[in-house]
Design a protein around this motif. Structure first.
Motif, PDB file in Angstrom:
ATOM      1  N   PRO A  48       0.850  -1.194   0.000  1.00 21.98           N
ATOM      2  CA  PRO A  48       0.000   0.000   0.000  1.00 21.98           C
ATOM      3  C   PRO A  48       0.884   1.242   0.000  1.00 21.98           C
ATOM      4  CG  PRO A  48       0.067  -0.980   2.193  1.00 21.98           C
ATOM      5  CD  PRO A  48       0.824  -1.900   1.288  1.00 21.98           C
ATOM      6  N   THR A  49       0.680   2.110  -0.946  1.00 19.49           N
ATOM      7  CA  THR A  49       1.420   3.376  -0.987  1.00 19.49           C
ATOM      8  C   THR A  49       0.378   4.484  -1.024  1.00 19.49           C
ATOM      9  OG1 THR A  49       1.682   3.002  -3.380  1.00 19.49           O
ATOM     10  CG2 THR A  49       3.569   2.562  -1.985  1.00 19.49           C
ATOM     11  N   VAL A  50       0.325   5.249   0.045  1.00 10.62           N
ATOM     12  CA  VAL A  50      -0.747   6.230   0.218  1.00 10.62           C
ATOM     13  C   VAL A  50      -0.161   7.620   0.463  1.00 10.62           C
ATOM     14  CG1 VAL A  50      -2.558   4.653   0.947  1.00 10.62           C
ATOM     15  CG2 VAL A  50      -0.887   5.405   2.613  1.00 10.62           C
ATOM     16  N   PRO A  51       0.388   8.239  -0.584  1.00 12.90           N
ATOM     17  CA  PRO A  51       0.977   9.571  -0.409  1.00 12.90           C
ATOM     18  C   PRO A  51      -0.095  10.615  -0.113  1.00 12.90           C
ATOM     19  CG  PRO A  51       0.849   9.010  -2.732  1.00 12.90           C
ATOM     20  CD  PRO A  51       0.461   7.776  -1.982  1.00 12.90           C
ATOM     21  N   ASP A  52       0.322  11.693   0.526  1.00 19.03           N
ATOM     22  CA  ASP A  52      -0.598  12.801   0.789  1.00 19.03           C
ATOM     23  C   ASP A  52      -0.162  14.078   0.077  1.00 19.03           C
ATOM     24  OD1 ASP A  52       1.629  13.408   2.268  1.00 19.03           O
ATOM     25  OD2 ASP A  52       0.633  13.451   4.212  1.00 19.03           O
ATOM     26  N   VAL A  53       0.799  13.952  -0.819  1.00 17.34           N
ATOM     27  CA  VAL A  53       1.261  15.073  -1.637  1.00 17.34           C
ATOM     28  C   VAL A  53       1.454  14.569  -3.065  1.00 17.34           C
ATOM     29  CG1 VAL A  53       2.366  16.432   0.178  1.00 17.34           C
ATOM     30  CG2 VAL A  53       3.627  14.582  -0.917  1.00 17.34           C
ATOM     31  N   SER A  54       1.516  15.513  -4.021  1.00 18.26           N
ATOM     32  CA  SER A  54       1.609  15.161  -5.446  1.00 18.26           C
ATOM     33  C   SER A  54       3.036  15.203  -5.964  1.00 18.26           C
ATOM     34  CB  SER A  54       0.726  16.107  -6.268  1.00 18.26           C
ATOM     35  OG  SER A  54      -0.632  15.937  -5.946  1.00 18.26           O
ATOM     36  N   ASP A  55       4.015  14.906  -5.105  1.00 14.80           N
ATOM     37  CA  ASP A  55       5.414  14.977  -5.530  1.00 14.80           C
ATOM     38  C   ASP A  55       5.917  13.682  -6.166  1.00 14.80           C
ATOM     39  OD1 ASP A  55       5.691  13.325  -3.320  1.00 14.80           O
ATOM     40  OD2 ASP A  55       6.711  14.819  -2.086  1.00 14.80           O
ATOM     41  N   GLY A  56       5.037  12.712  -6.348  1.00 17.28           N
ATOM     42  CA  GLY A  56       5.405  11.497  -7.072  1.00 17.28           C
ATOM     43  C   GLY A  56       6.267  10.528  -6.295  1.00 17.28           C
ATOM     44  N   GLU A 155       8.240  11.536 -17.896  1.00 14.46           N
ATOM     45  CA  GLU A 155       7.140  10.581 -18.100  1.00 14.46           C
ATOM     46  C   GLU A 155       5.804  11.233 -17.752  1.00 14.46           C
ATOM     47  OE1 GLU A 155       5.330   6.478 -16.134  1.00 14.46           O
ATOM     48  OE2 GLU A 155       7.345   7.125 -15.598  1.00 14.46           O
ATOM     49  N   MET A 156       5.765  11.931 -16.632  1.00 17.05           N
ATOM     50  CA  MET A 156       4.507  12.526 -16.197  1.00 17.05           C
ATOM     51  C   MET A 156       4.120  13.731 -17.056  1.00 17.05           C
ATOM     52  SD  MET A 156       3.431  10.442 -14.099  1.00 17.05           S
ATOM     53  CE  MET A 156       1.933  11.365 -13.768  1.00 17.05           C
ATOM     54  N   GLU A 184      -1.933  13.510  -6.905  1.00 14.57           N
ATOM     55  CA  GLU A 184      -1.475  12.842  -8.119  1.00 14.57           C
ATOM     56  C   GLU A 184      -0.396  11.839  -7.749  1.00 14.57           C
ATOM     57  OE1 GLU A 184      -0.974  11.160 -11.147  1.00 14.57           O
ATOM     58  OE2 GLU A 184      -2.261  12.862 -11.650  1.00 14.57           O
ATOM     59  N   SER A 185      -0.766  10.548  -7.712  1.00 20.40           N
ATOM     60  CA  SER A 185       0.180   9.531  -7.245  1.00 20.40           C
ATOM     61  C   SER A 185       1.386   9.407  -8.168  1.00 20.40           C
ATOM     62  CB  SER A 185      -0.526   8.175  -7.121  1.00 20.40           C
ATOM     63  OG  SER A 185      -1.025   7.756  -8.380  1.00 20.40           O
ATOM     64  N   GLY A 186       1.187   9.608  -9.476  1.00 25.90           N
ATOM     65  CA  GLY A 186       2.308   9.526 -10.403  1.00 25.90           C
ATOM     66  C   GLY A 186       3.265  10.688 -10.281  1.00 25.90           C
ATOM     67  N   GLY A 187       2.753  11.792  -9.741  1.00 23.53           N
ATOM     68  CA  GLY A 187       3.569  12.988  -9.577  1.00 23.53           C
ATOM     69  C   GLY A 187       3.179  14.075 -10.557  1.00 23.53           C
ATOM     70  N   ASP A 188       2.923  15.253 -10.041  1.00 26.60           N
ATOM     71  CA  ASP A 188       2.688  16.425 -10.878  1.00 26.60           C
ATOM     72  C   ASP A 188       4.039  17.071 -11.137  1.00 26.60           C
ATOM     73  OD1 ASP A 188       2.155  18.971 -11.889  1.00 26.60           O
ATOM     74  OD2 ASP A 188       0.362  19.236 -10.673  1.00 26.60           O
ATOM     75  N   PRO A 189       4.442  17.228 -12.403  1.00 28.03           N
ATOM     76  CA  PRO A 189       5.758  17.815 -12.681  1.00 28.03           C
ATOM     77  C   PRO A 189       5.996  19.173 -12.027  1.00 28.03           C
ATOM     78  CG  PRO A 189       4.871  16.819 -14.661  1.00 28.03           C
ATOM     79  CD  PRO A 189       3.780  16.758 -13.640  1.00 28.03           C
ATOM     80  N   LEU A 190       4.930  19.896 -11.693  1.00 32.05           N
ATOM     81  CA  LEU A 190       5.114  21.171 -11.006  1.00 32.05           C
ATOM     82  C   LEU A 190       5.399  20.982  -9.521  1.00 32.05           C
ATOM     83  CD1 LEU A 190       2.289  23.332 -12.636  1.00 32.05           C
ATOM     84  CD2 LEU A 190       4.721  23.250 -13.228  1.00 32.05           C
ATOM     85  N   VAL A 191       5.118  19.777  -9.003  1.00 28.85           N
ATOM     86  CA  VAL A 191       5.307  19.500  -7.576  1.00 28.85           C
ATOM     87  C   VAL A 191       6.464  18.534  -7.334  1.00 28.85           C
ATOM     88  CG1 VAL A 191       4.130  18.755  -5.450  1.00 28.85           C
ATOM     89  CG2 VAL A 191       2.824  19.860  -7.267  1.00 28.85           C
ATOM     90  N   ILE A 192       6.788  17.720  -8.329  1.00 27.15           N
ATOM     91  CA  ILE A 192       7.854  16.732  -8.183  1.00 27.15           C
ATOM     92  C   ILE A 192       9.147  17.334  -7.632  1.00 27.15           C
ATOM     93  CG2 ILE A 192       9.439  15.262  -9.527  1.00 27.15           C
ATOM     94  CD1 ILE A 192       7.015  14.342 -11.167  1.00 27.15           C
ATOM     95  N   PRO A 193       9.555  18.541  -8.074  1.00 26.34           N
ATOM     96  CA  PRO A 193      10.817  19.105  -7.545  1.00 26.34           C
ATOM     97  C   PRO A 193      10.800  19.423  -6.049  1.00 26.34           C
ATOM     98  CG  PRO A 193      10.287  20.101  -9.658  1.00 26.34           C
ATOM     99  CD  PRO A 193       9.085  19.314  -9.244  1.00 26.34           C
ATOM    100  N   GLU A 194       9.664  19.265  -5.396  1.00 22.66           N
ATOM    101  CA  GLU A 194       9.622  19.461  -3.947  1.00 22.66           C
ATOM    102  C   GLU A 194      10.077  18.214  -3.192  1.00 22.66           C
ATOM    103  OE1 GLU A 194       5.701  20.747  -2.929  1.00 22.66           O
ATOM    104  OE2 GLU A 194       5.742  22.463  -4.315  1.00 22.66           O
ATOM    105  N   LEU A 195      10.172  17.082  -3.889  1.00 21.28           N
ATOM    106  CA  LEU A 195      10.574  15.832  -3.242  1.00 21.28           C
ATOM    107  C   LEU A 195      12.081  15.782  -3.060  1.00 21.28           C
ATOM    108  CD1 LEU A 195       9.729  12.942  -2.281  1.00 21.28           C
ATOM    109  CD2 LEU A 195      10.225  12.175  -4.616  1.00 21.28           C
ATOM    110  N   THR A 196      12.512  15.426  -1.848  1.00 19.44           N
ATOM    111  CA  THR A 196      13.934  15.251  -1.583  1.00 19.44           C
ATOM    112  C   THR A 196      14.263  13.769  -1.478  1.00 19.44           C
ATOM    113  OG1 THR A 196      13.719  15.255   0.831  1.00 19.44           O
ATOM    114  CG2 THR A 196      13.906  17.402  -0.274  1.00 19.44           C
ATOM    115  N   HIS A 197      15.540  13.484  -1.596  1.00 19.88           N
ATOM    116  CA  HIS A 197      16.003  12.107  -1.471  1.00 19.88           C
ATOM    117  C   HIS A 197      15.671  11.553  -0.090  1.00 19.88           C
ATOM    118  CE1 HIS A 197      19.509   9.106  -1.160  1.00 19.88           C
ATOM    119  NE2 HIS A 197      18.606   8.572  -1.957  1.00 19.88           N
ATOM    120  N   ALA A 198      15.802  12.367   0.936  1.00 17.90           N
ATOM    121  CA  ALA A 198      15.510  11.919   2.306  1.00 17.90           C
ATOM    122  C   ALA A 198      14.037  11.575   2.464  1.00 17.90           C
ATOM    123  CB  ALA A 198      15.912  13.002   3.306  1.00 17.90           C
TER     124      ALA A 198
END
Length: 960
Positions: A48-56, A155-156, A184-198
């Protein structure tokens, strides 16, 4: 020794399998096994993967998990195993609330090898920072300015081309507000850059644990054997239990709501608005709720006589939404009813019309025959063994997976007999279905969505992205600039490292059978004066199939797009004394599956063979209905319902024009290959760029009484010419079922004719075109003429394609270039060799990489292991198993193409014995010294087009 406890078992005769369920008490891990005698073994593990943000984060984690693990610290073990195994299927999927890692293989050693790799990849991935930059997102500096790059990021961008995806997301985010489905579970390209490696590593730690895992397997392997490996590789290292994560339930409403959703559009024409009514229903793991939603779809929308479909198709404006029907992908069922192709003033008019049709259905109900046919279709699906793009057993497991993950009964999800028996009784009461409709009318959790076309959709997104980058560039410190440059250099160095794949298990070519798997022999044909009948005996699992095929090879090239139009329309028109509504209901009663299609194949001499066919299948006890359906369609199809035909043409053409950006890859592929191959030229003229002027012309012509009358006359004459040909009938089933079914057909009188030959083509396809529709990505294609399957050099070119993909293009186009995909491949059936990229942020640079790859193929000293991996890729493509009826169609296709087992054996032998010298010789002859035909889909025409000429796809259609 396994620690799993068996908690249940059920034999399911319709699947010819037994379902077993296990739980591991120390962690709570679940294992569902579909035991059968199938030689194709299937495995998946899901979380189960249940993100609460659209950072993919769930999607990027899916990619990163397959980029190296503790026991297999290889740079790309997933792609390495694709070329080192005989897997018939390998992939990974991110859904809105789960991530799944499936594979299948027919070789037990290979299966266990892949199991070992998949378990380590998912539970113990390295999650390397440089791989995060490659697969997820990263900054790059170009001319001192920041840009974005990354596989998932690009891809997105391609995924956002889909207007229906935008509509679905807009509806779901409101209806399921406050749940994981809002993002957006796949990730919104406008939000994806908010995701960090950590953040990504933390997400893995919290979601990928045995306590959350569901394992599923199928085939001729024991559950215990799989469990022993799970225990050894995973459970011995990861302990403890935790409550299983479940997606949140959305709150019900006290009153209906409204919203507006903007969707991407090329021109935002006045008739591109839409209306969507959406309801939240019961939980999808509840089989009673699921089948009730299914009955609502079938009863209200199943065919043209159904209340809601009739209301939409007879409105005189708009057309049914492609989103219509029930959706069981979220935890809570969703039901959609809507229209598209509206003007803005028609939105309210459509809402009133749909609501009135619902109210009428709540009072009048629907014929019980429609509901009985719907339940029959479920039984048919239960028995169907067709594989499609993935193994049949895997499709069934993926269908049952969300039920298992949401604490429903996996037995009931795989075995419908008990539920169907209850429903057979329930639908006898007309009030049962009426009550389901009344639920829709009375439910307060209803969303009314106005759909607005937006020609500036991507322009606005580009502006936001550019503003983000500009702000970040302006705020960039010297240390941050140095870090980005260091990351870029480190990633480039990382991507140049050898794959170190020797730590991975592999299958070698000498472990494979040198003998080609014999194709299904054609049975002796039977002449009955009306047709040549080929009855096949297959292990059909209680289903029977028939296909009546007409050789239309001699039809003029100008008829080709008309044949395609005919195949699209004829199955939705009236028959005999039945108008189209009655005929649609009749077709639904007669058989669960009915299709009309056109198949093209290229002969060894390059000539084209065309076949228009009518196919149907159903339960073996439905032979009379199947035969009546085919026979009356051939003898009595009506072409006098002009209004109906105009509606169907408008719907089909508008849907296609609205999907130009989504289909960009296909347009580029066919445009590039059409000048080189009769087969690809036909496909281009019937479904590619070359078909767009015809589509535009036919749409305009259908708008006038005289025009639609002329279209109807043309199709009627085409029908007469087709059915005047003596057909070949392929009929198949268990025992003598195929023979019996074929004998029940009553076909129109015909006369034997000499074998027709397709005429030579005089039209010149588009050359060196950059096909344009508004998008944020590109698809690049270069094609070369190549030998046919039976010719010298075919096998070496096939191996060259695998080698070029594995060792050159994957790194250049995907890892470095950021494209979602990049490959090369030989197609013997078309006599072409193609290089392509998919969802590519680049264009000119990609064509430069294509050219470089040819030179590298001639200069690089590939290792013996790399050569063997390429050979394996060719051979496993030949060995992929087919379902019983698919074997019939494959045998007939080979016959039509003039390919016998001797040709296939020679190709296999040549591939197994292929050397680097063979490869260099064919690369030099066909690619280096050959002239490429290039075509690209270009998301914008301001970029460097590498010498290609811009062609606007929409203007091409409208210029007709």
């Amino acid at each position: 020794m396994t620690t799993f406890n068996k908690t249940g078992s059920r034999a399911i005769p319709s699947l010819q399998a037994t379902v077993e369920e296990y739980i591991e008490p120390q962690t709570g891990a679940r294992h569902i096994h579909l035991a059968s005698d199938s030689g194709e073994m299937v495995f998946l593990v899901a979380f189960p993967t249940v993100p609460d943000v659209s950072d993919g984060r769930a999607h990027i984690l899916e990619h990163l998990a397959l980029c190296g693990s503790q026991r297999y610290p290889v740079r790309d073990p997933f792609f390495a195993m694709m070329r080192r195994s005989t897997a018939t299927f390998m992939n990974a999927f991110t859904y809105a609330d789960r991530t799944v890692y499936p594979f299948a293989s027919t070789d037990k050693t290979d299966f266990l090898n892949l199991l070992d790799v998949y378990l380590d990849a998912t539970f113990f991935p390295n999650l390397d920072y440089l791989n995060f930059l490659q697969e997820g997102w990263r900054h790059e500096l170009k001319d001192g300015k920041l840009t974005y790059q990354g596989v998932v990021f690009n891809e997105m961008k391609g995924a956002f081309n889909d207007p229906i995806r935008a509509l679905y997301s807009g509806v779901e985010s409101t209806l399921l507000q406050g749940t994981t489905y809002e993002v957006e579970s796949g990730g919104d390209p406008l939000v994806i850059p908010e995701l960090t490696h950590a953040m990504l590593k933390e997400f893995h730690a919290s979601h990928y644990h045995p306590s959350q895992a569901v394992f599923m397997t199928a085939g001729d392997i024991s559950a215990a054997e799989v469990q022993e490996q799970i225990a050894k590789r995973v459970l011995s290292k990861l302990t403890g239990t935790a409550s299983r994560m479940l997606p949140e339930l959305a709150e019900g409403w006290t009153a209906p709501k409204v919203n507006e959703v903007r969707i991407p559009s090329q021109k935002a024409k006045a008739d591109e608005y839409g209306l969507q009514l959406t309801w939240l229903m019961g939980e999808s793991a509840d089989m009673e709720a699921y089948y009730n939603a299914y009955l609502l779809s079938a009863g209200l929308l199943g065919d043209s006589s159904s209340p809601l479909m009739k209301a939409m198709e007879s409105a005189g404006y708009g057309r049914p939404s492609r989103l219509n029907g029930h959706d069981n992908s979220p935890r809570q069922l969703i039901f959609h009813i809507g229209m598209e192709g509206l003007t803005e003033p028609q939105i309210e008019k459509a809402r009133v019309r749909l609501w009135a049709a619902l109210e009428k259905a709540a009072v009048d109900g629907v014929p019980i025959e429609a509901l009985q046919a719907a339940l029959r279709d479920i039984r048919y699906t239960q028995r169907d063994t067709a594989s499609g793009r993935m193994p049949n057993a895997l499709s069934r497991l993926l269908h049952a997976l969300p039920v298992a993950m949401r604490d429903g009964s996996v037995f009931d999800s795989l075995d419908s007999d008990a539920d169907l028996a209850k429903l057979e009784i329930a639908i006898q009461d007309p009030d049962y279905f009426k009550g389901l409709v009344r639920f829709l009318l009375e439910s307060p959790t209803r969303l009314t969505t106005s759909v607005v076309p937006d020609a500036e959709y991507f322009t606005a997104r580009d502006a936001v992205e550019e503003a983000q980058l500009a702000a970040r560039t302006a705020a960039l410190s010297d240390s941050e600039r140095a870090r980005i440059e260091a990351d870029t250099a480190a990633l480039d160095k990382h991507q140049k490292l050898p794959s170190n794949s020797e730590v991975l298990p592999r299958i070698r070519p000498d472990e494979l059978s040198p003998q080609v798997r014999a194709s299904l022999p054609l049975p002796p044909h039977q002449e009955n004066g009306m047709a040549k009948i080929l009855p096949f005996t297959i292990a059909s699992n209680g289903l029977s199939y028939v296909r009546v095929a007409y050789d239309v090879s001699g039809f003029d090239a100008a008829d080709w797009p008309w044949l395609h139009l005919y195949s699209d329309l004829a199955s939705e028109l009236g028959v005999g004394d039945m108008d189209y509504e009655d005929a649609d209901a009749w077709r639904q009663r007669m058989a669960p599956s009915f299709n009309i299609g056109v198949d093209a194949s290229q002969q060894p001499d390059g000539a084209l063979r065309l076949e228009l066919w009518f196919g149907a299948s159903g339960l073996r006890e439905e032979h009379a209905g199947i035969a009546e359906l085919i026979s009356r369609t051939l003898a009595e199809t009506r072409f006098d319902e002009h209004e109906r035909m105009a509606f169907l043409i408008d719907s089909d053409v508008q849907d296609r024009l609205n999907g130009l950006a989504q289909s960009g890859n296909r347009y580029a592929m066919l445009s590039a290959a059409a000048p080189l191959s009769q087969l690809r030229r036909f496909e281009d003229m019937t479904g590619g760029t070359a078909s767009l002027p015809f589509e535009g012309q036919i749409l305009k012509q259908s708008k006038t009484p005289e025009g639609i009358a002329a279209i109807a006359a043309k199709l009627s004459e085409l029908h007469r010419r087709i059915t005047a040909i003596t057909p070949t009938v392929l009929s198949a089933g268990a025992g003598d079922d195929g023979k019996e079914l074929g004998g029940l057909l009553v076909l129109p009188a015909s006369e034997p004719v000499a074998r027709a030959v397709a005429p030579a083509q005089t039209e010149v396809p588009l050359e060196s075109a950059a096909l344009h529709a508004v998008s944020q990505i590109n698809h690049c294609v270069a094609a070369w003429r190549a030998p046919m399957l039976h010719e010298e050099g075919a096998a070496a070119l096939a191996v060259a394609g695998e080698l070029m993909t594995n060792q050159l293009l994957h790194t250049a186009l995907r890892e470095k270039g950021g494209a979602y995909g990049g490959s090369a491949g030989y197609t013997g059936s078309a006599g072409t060799f193609v290089m392509s990229s998919y969802r590519d942020p680049r264009l000119a640079e990609t064509y430069a990489d294509f050219n470089m790859a040819i030179d590298q193929m001639l200069e690089t000293e590939f290792s013996q292991e790399e050569l063997e991996e390429a050979i394996l890729g060719v051979i496993k493509g030949m060995d992929k198993p087919n379902a019983p009826y698919d074997q019939v169609l494959h045998a007939w296709s080979l016959h039509q193409r003039g390919v016998d087992d001797t040709v296939r054996q020679r190709f296999r032998t040549d591939a197994l014995n292929c050397t680097l010298e063979n490869i260099r010789a064919v690369v030099r002859q066909w690619l280096k010294n050959g002239k490429p035909s290039r075509a690209a889909f270009a998301g914008n025409l301001t970029q460097d087009l590498s010498g290609l000429k811009g062609v606007d796809l929409l203007e091409l259609a409208n210029a007709a």
